[in-house]
Scaffold this active site. Structure first.
Site, mmCIF file in Angstrom:
data_model
loop_
_atom_site.group_PDB
_atom_site.id
_atom_site.type_symbol
_atom_site.label_atom_id
_atom_site.label_comp_id
_atom_site.label_asym_id
_atom_site.label_seq_id
_atom_site.Cartn_x
_atom_site.Cartn_y
_atom_site.Cartn_z
ATOM 1 N N PRO A 64 0.824 -1.213 0.000
ATOM 2 C CG PRO A 64 -0.762 -1.567 1.662
ATOM 3 C CD PRO A 64 0.566 -2.048 1.182
ATOM 4 C CD GLU A 65 4.884 2.621 -2.540
ATOM 5 O OE1 GLU A 65 5.141 3.756 -2.963
ATOM 6 O OE2 GLU A 65 5.685 1.666 -2.636
ATOM 7 C CG ASN A 122 11.266 0.526 -0.294
ATOM 8 O OD1 ASN A 122 12.164 1.333 -0.481
ATOM 9 N ND2 ASN A 122 11.496 -0.760 -0.099
ATOM 10 N NE ARG A 136 10.531 1.243 5.422
ATOM 11 C CZ ARG A 136 10.685 1.316 6.733
ATOM 12 N NH1 ARG A 136 11.802 0.864 7.295
ATOM 13 N NH2 ARG A 136 9.747 1.843 7.496
ATOM 14 C CE LYS A 196 3.900 5.279 2.000
ATOM 15 N NZ LYS A 196 5.077 4.495 2.450
#
Length: 269
Positions: free
Chosen positions: A2-3, A167, A252, A51
Site C-alpha cells: 500500500p502506497e 519504497n 528500507r 498513506k
C-alpha cells in the site's frame, strides 16, 4: 504494497459506498476504542492523505493506516451474515455498518477514532499529497531540498516532505532519473524527479496494478524494485540491493543498476 495510490483508491471506493449514509453500528477491535460507537452518525466523506485514510462523519474522523498488510473491503450485509469474507475474521480491526454496505478493515496498522477537530493530530505532520487536488508543488519541492545532505532515496520516503511515495516509488524514481539512490538530495534534480513521481502516482491511482514500465504484465511492472540479482532491463547489468535509512530501524531495501545509476560524481561509494 500500500502506497499513496492504493490508499487513494481504497478511499475512493469507500466514499462511493458510504458517503451520505447513516452508520447503523460500528466496531473497533483495538483496546483504546473498543467501547466507541458511532451509530447514528452520517458519513460525510472518505479521503486519503498520503498513506492515511480518513472516514469523516459530522463530528468524528476514523483514522487508519494500512501499513504493509492492511486493507479495507466492502461487503453487502447478507454476505457478512453468511461469513463470506475474503480474509480471516481474526484480522478484522474495524467494521463500519450501514443499511446497504459494510466496510471492514483488515490488519490495519493504525485505527483510531478522533474528534473531527483533532484530525490534524494524526495527519497534520504530512507534507503535500500529489493526489490532493490542491497539491502544493512548491512546498513539496522545498521540503525535499531542505536537508541537502540526506540521500535522495531517504528524502523521497519522508512523509513529512511529500505524502504518498513509498519504497517502490523511491526506488523506481531514482532509476528513472538515472540517479544513484545514495546521492545527496541537494545534488539531485529534485524538480524533474518530483514531477515524474506526481505523474506516475496519478496515473497509477486508477489502475488495479501499479506499473512504472508502462506494462501491467506480471513480472514486468518495475525497473529495479524487487529485481535484485536479475539483469537490468536497459543494459543487462545485475541489479544490486542494499539497505538505506536515517537510522537502522528506518532502513528500507534499495535496488539499483550500477551502470544506469552510476555513483554520484563518479565515485564508488
Amino acid at each position: 504494497m500500500p502506497e499513496g495510490d492504493t490508499v487513494w483508491r481504497s478511499a475512493h471506493h469507500l466514499h462511493e459506498a458510504l458517503a451520505g449514509r447513516v452508520l447503523t453500528s460500528t466496531e473497533f477491535r483495538v483496546p483504546k476504542f473498543a467501547t466507541v460507537e458511532l451509530a447514528g452518525e452520517t458519513v460525510q466523506e472518505v479521503v486519503s492523505r498520503g498513506k492515511h485514510l480518513l472516514v469523516r462523519t459530522e463530528s468524528h474522523s476514523v483514522h487508519s493506516h494500512l501499513r504493509m498488510e492492511g486493507s479495507w473491503h466492502l461487503y453487502r450485509p447478507e454476505t457478512m451474515r453468511r461469513g463470506r469474507i475474503r480474509r480471516p475474521a481474526h484480522t478484522i480491526r474495524a467494521i463500519l455498518r450501514t443499511d446497504e454496505w459494510i466496510a471492514v478493515g483488515f490488519d490495519l496498522g493504525i485505527v483510531e477514532v478522533l474528534p473531527l477537530a483533532a484530525e490534524d493530530t494524526a495527519v497534520g505532520h504530512l507534507g503535500p499529497d500529489p493526489l490532493d487536488p490542491d497539491f502544493d508543488r512548491d512546498l513539496a519541492l522545498a521540503n525535499l531540498g531542505n536537508e541537502p545532505d540526506v540521500p535522495v532515496f531517504v528524502a523521497l520516503l519522508d512523509q513529512r516532505k511529500v505524502a504518498g511515495f513509498g519504497n517502490e516509488y523511491a526506488n523506481e524514481l531514482c532509476y528513472l532519473a538515472r540517479l544513484d539512490p545514495r546521492t545527496p538530495a541537494g545534488d539531485a534534480p529534485l524538480g524533474p524527479i518530483l514531477d515524474r513521481g506526481v505523474k506516475l502516482i496519478r496515473a497509477n491511482r486508477d489502475r488495479v496494478e501499479r506499473t512504472f514500465t508502462g506494462t501491467t504484465r506480471p513480472g514486468q511492472m518495475t525497473w529495479v524494485f524487487g529485481r535484485e540479482h536479475r539483469p537490468c532491463r536497459r543494459c543487462g547489468t545485475t541489479i544490486r540491493e542494499i539497505s538505506l535509512g536515517r537510522t537502522p530501524t528506518q532502513e528500507r531495501r534499495v535496488y539499483w543498476c550500477p551502470t544506469c545509476q552510476p555513483a554520484f560524481g563518479g565515485r564508488d561509494r
